[in-house]
Every structure is written in C-alpha cells, then in structure tokens.
Write an enzyme that holds these catalytic residues in place. Structure first.
Site, short mmCIF file in Angstrom:
data_model
loop_
_atom_site.label_atom_id
_atom_site.label_comp_id
_atom_site.label_asym_id
_atom_site.label_seq_id
_atom_site.Cartn_x
_atom_site.Cartn_y
_atom_site.Cartn_z
N HIS A 81 -9.20 3.85 -1.38
CA HIS A 81 -8.06 3.25 -1.23
C HIS A 81 -7.63 2.38 -2.36
CE1 HIS A 81 -4.15 2.08 0.45
NE2 HIS A 81 -4.66 0.94 1.34
N CYS A 91 0.74 -1.04 0.12
CA CYS A 91 -0.11 0.01 0.10
C CYS A 91 0.86 1.26 -0.01
CB CYS A 91 -0.93 0.03 1.26
SG CYS A 91 -1.86 -1.67 1.30
N LYS A 149 -10.20 6.19 4.17
CA LYS A 149 -11.63 5.82 4.70
C LYS A 149 -13.00 6.42 3.76
CE LYS A 149 -14.98 4.10 6.76
NZ LYS A 149 -15.40 4.00 5.24
#
Lengths: 128, 386
Positions: B334, B83, B330
């Site tokens: 993502h 990520c 959030k």
C-alpha cells in the site's frame, strides 16, 4: 515534527474548557465551526462531562509522543448531551473496557511535544 | 463528454526498495504504461501522492516527474486525497480526456514510504485523520479502523475469524501476483496469532508500509479504436467521488462508510449497472475490517454480511463475487498514492484476460474503490471490456 506553541494554544478553549457550539436545530459541534450549513446560527455551550463508550480500541503500537503509555485504551465517547469525542480512557484496566461503559471527562496531561518538551494538556475520560 | 479507454498499464515490483527513489519508481511505472499503450507522447499527467513532503522531503511533484520522465513542458497536477490520492488522480485524468481538453493523459500514483523510520511513517499517515482532535489524543490509523471493527462486531456479530479470513484470502491472491510486496500465503492461525497492533486488529489485519508507483494511460475510445486497438478495449463506464467528515467520531454511523456509498451510487448510475453486474472488485482493504465494510457500502453484500462473505469463500477468486484478486493492499502492498491506480491496473489486466494464474473466468465489468483516511474520502470507478 516540531510544532510551535501558538498551534497548541489555539486549541485551549476546546481542550481546557470543552467549548462547543449548539446550532438552532440542536446539533452540537465540537470544535465549533466558523460557518454552519445554510448559515445556521449557533450558541456557545460547554460539553457535558459524562457519557458512555460508543466503541473503543486498545493501542499497542503508538506514535512516539504516546508510546510510553502503551497499551492504552482509546474510545469514541458519546457525552450525555449527544456530542461525540475521541479520547483516551485513563486509570482503567484495559481488559475491563467495554462498549456502553460509563465514563467522565478529566483534565489531564496528554503528551510532551518537540525538543522544547512542551507539556500538552487536554481531556481524557476515566470510568465514572 | 466522450467515452474514455484505459490503453496502457505500468507497474513494477513493490516492496521496501532501497535502490529506488520517489522519482525512479514513478518514471519506471510511467514508462511501462507508455510502452504498454504504445504511445509516443502524453498531453498531461495527474499524479496521486499523499505526502512527498513528509515521506521523502520532496514536494513540487509535478515539475519533478515531468522533468525525470522527459515530458516538460506539459501540464502536470499532483493530487492529494490521503490514501485515495490515486483514485482522484485517475478521475481527474478521465475528466480531462472525457471533456475533450486532452487526447492522451497519464494517471499515476507514487509513494516512497521507507526512507523514514516506522515511527515517522506512522506519523505521516496519521495526518490523514483529524490532527487536532484524533491524532492529538493518541489514536492511530489502525486504532481508528479497530474502533470501526469493534462497533461492527458489536452490531452485527462479525467475528475475529471473519476478519482473519480477509487477510488469508488476499494473501492467497497476492501469492500469484509477481508485483506484490508479500507474495506468499498466510494461514488463519498465523493471522490470528500475529502481533497485536490496536485491539482487535493484529499486524496481519493491517496493510504494510510500501514503496511503489503505478501509472495508466487514458485516451478517447475513438482514438483507442483507431490507434491503440491491439488489446481488448477497456472503457471507463462510471466514476464517483465523495467526502465524509474528517473525524470518525463526527459520523452518525461508525459501522458504515457514507462516502463509499455516495461515490458508488454515482458510479453505478453513470454506468447504468448495479452491484449484481460487477464481475470483480478491487476495494481499499487498508485493514481487514475495511474490506468487509467497503463491500457492504458498495452493495455487494447487505450490511453485516461482509464478514461471512469472506469466511464462506464468496469473495475468493473462484467465488461468486471475487474481491481483491490482486492481493489487495494487504498482500500487494500500500504505497498510498499509488494504490488507487494499481486497482485500475488489476481490473484492466483481468478484463483483458492477462492476469495469468490469478485470472478469473471471463470478467466483463469491474469496480475499483479507493478510500482516504478513515473514510473521509472515496472514489469508485467502473470499467467494462468492450
């Protein structure tokens, strides 16, 4: 993803026999490494089979291989020799799991992999 | 090493985008960035993409994107750090310009996550953990962060309400971001009653699965002053990158994020600033507990104080330490490879004064923190308006 059996069997010394290594300075590595910092020497040991829950969760949304077990508890366990592992907690009411709880390692079926239905075994912990 | 400026920003509306492919999204974001900068060419590209293979059955991202953006034969490097892939791509692009090797470099990120089922996406994401010693036993990514949350709650008294406040605050911000996947507010009650995923984390503590791309254009400050000077100049003042063990259980302290601390220390040192000098921060809130722990690791709050900061409004847009004005992972979404680049875009947009309804008051210094896995890698970048 389809994984062929050599990948599973490669890990059996760790998963079936808890084979680890302890460096001269006293740190336990599980799984053992091929090389230690500064070339430090290490000797083979077997992990302690009891310990306590450092932290835990109860998994409600699981990957396909584990979804038949939900909800199930997973913990980071600190064994009595100081080594830490991540493990499922079996045979427990998930609402009764707590940090600090004593557990011991048992040899269990972990999951079924791939179209061939390869049965995969390893360690889980249960309340001591 | 010479100073490097961020002169072009490219995004698009993120979400579950059935009509757009991996290559479409990257091309759109990149063209938007080139148009925003006003550049007619780029010398090279770095692309953050965690798993083109598992998510979209496509590797060799460098050739693909050069082809579809019409920029062959320039060198293109695909970068993977789970990520944190976008943050690492940005750092490499910065290095290439700072070193003098190239003049104009594109740093981008992309992930196409909804072409496969939710189960398969969960599996693809789980490969950012230790496959043999974490994934094998049945732990998921929400599960790893849930174990961090449980330990943090035990050690510091962090509460479920504080975790929920992080999500509420980020949705309040994302509601004002037209590119966000979920641009609407949520109530504390909704978060606290949402579906349980991995105790104590519920669905609305977790960032979603998202299709999206982001791109920025970097060039030397010298060139920016000469040719790309129609906007407030935003300069990269500090960059840090660090690693930690792949497995969460191998770390001495589960309630802190060492890779974030080390990367932050390097970035602060290079920039000559400290946490008190930062006007706004974008952090990697893949789960609500991650925002609490990263803000502590960055030194914005003392260990154990991150939860209270969210609850008391300190990290809100009008608070003293605004965090994730974009909506964070959030609310904004993502798409893992793109996240680190989108953080840079939010900082630059705010520093330029172009953030519209979510604009904070005259920020000068911003910090972006992007994280891989359960904290096994992290980047930190500090940007300043000059």
């Amino acid at each position: 993803m389809k994984i062929r059996s050599p990948r599973y069997h490669r890990e059996t010394p760790r998963r079936f026999r808890l084979e680890a290594e302890k460096t001269k300075s006293g740190k336990i590595f599980f799984p053992p490494r091929k090389y230690y910092e500064n070339g430090e020497k290490a000797e083979p040991i077997r992990l302690a089979e009891s310990g306590k829950v450092v932290t835990y969760t109860v998994i409600h949304t699981a990957p396909a291989e584990h979804s038949d077990l939900t909800p199930y508890a997973i913990a980071i366990v600190e064994l009595d020799d100081g080594a830490r592992i991540t493990s499922q907690i079996a045979d427990v009411d998930t609402s009764k799991v707590s940090i600090g709880m004593r557990v011991k390692i048992e040899f269990r079926k972990i999951r079924t992999e791939g179209d061939e239905g390869l049965l995969c075994y390893g360690y889980k912990v249960v309340p001591e | 090493m010479r100073d490097v400026a961020v002169v072009g920003l490219g995004l698009h509306k993120w979400g579950e985008l059935w009509d757009l492919s991996l290559r479409d999204m990257f091309t759109i974001a990149s063209r938007n960035a080139m148009d925003d900068a006003g550049v007619d060419h780029i010398d090279s590209m770095y692309i953050g993409c965690m798993s083109g293979g598992l998510f979209a059955a496509q590797e060799h991202i460098g050739s693909l994107m050069a082809d579809y953006l019409g920029v062959t034969p320039i060198p293109v490097t695909r970068v993977e750090s789970a990520c944190a892939s976008g943050g690492v791509a940005f750092r490499l692009a910065w290095m290439e310009v700072a070193s003098g090797l190239s003049e104009i470099v594109l740093a981008g990120g992309v992930e196409k996550m909804t072409d496969i089922s939710g189960d398969e996406a969960t599996f693809a994401l789980s490969t950012a953990a230790d496959t043999e010693y974490e994934g094998y036993v049945g732990v998921t990514f929400p599960g790893l962060y849930a174990m961090m949350a449980a330990a943090h709650m035990q050690k510091y008294g962090t509460t479920l309400e504080q975790l929920a406040h992080v999500s509420v605050k980020n949705h309040d911000n994302g509601a004002l971001n037209p590119n966000a996947q979920y641009p609407f507010p949520v109530t504390l009650e909704t978060v606290m009653n949402s579906t349980m995923v991995a105790e104590p984390l519920r669905l609305l503590h977790c960032s979603p699965i998202t299709d999206g791309a982001a791109a920025v254009i970097l060039c030397s400050v010298e060139l920016a002053r000469e040719k790309y000077n129609d906007r407030p100049m935003v300069v990269i003042k500090g960059s840090g990158q660090a690693t930690d063990t792949i497995a969460l259980h191998s770390r001495a302290d589960i309630t802190s994020l060492k890779a974030v601390e080390v990367a932050a220390k390097k970035a602060y040192g290079m920039a000559g600033v400290g946490p008190k000098d930062i006007d706004l921060t974008e952090v990697h809130d893949c789960f609500s507990i991650a925002e609490i722990m990263t803000t502590e690791a960055l030194g914005l709050f003392e260990p154990g104080e991150g939860g209270a900061a969210a609850e008391n409004g300190v990290t809100s847009r009008d608070g003293s330490t605004p965090v994730n004005t974009s909506g964070g992972l959030k609310s904004k979404g993502h798409p893992v490879g793109a996240t680190g680049i989108a953080q840079i875009i939010e900082l630059t947009t705010q520093l330029r004064g172009d953030a519209g309804k979510r604009q904070i008051n005259n920020p000068r210094v911003g910090l972006a923190q992007n994280m891989g896995g359960s904290g096994g890698s992290s980047t930190v970048h500090i940007l300043e308006r000059q």
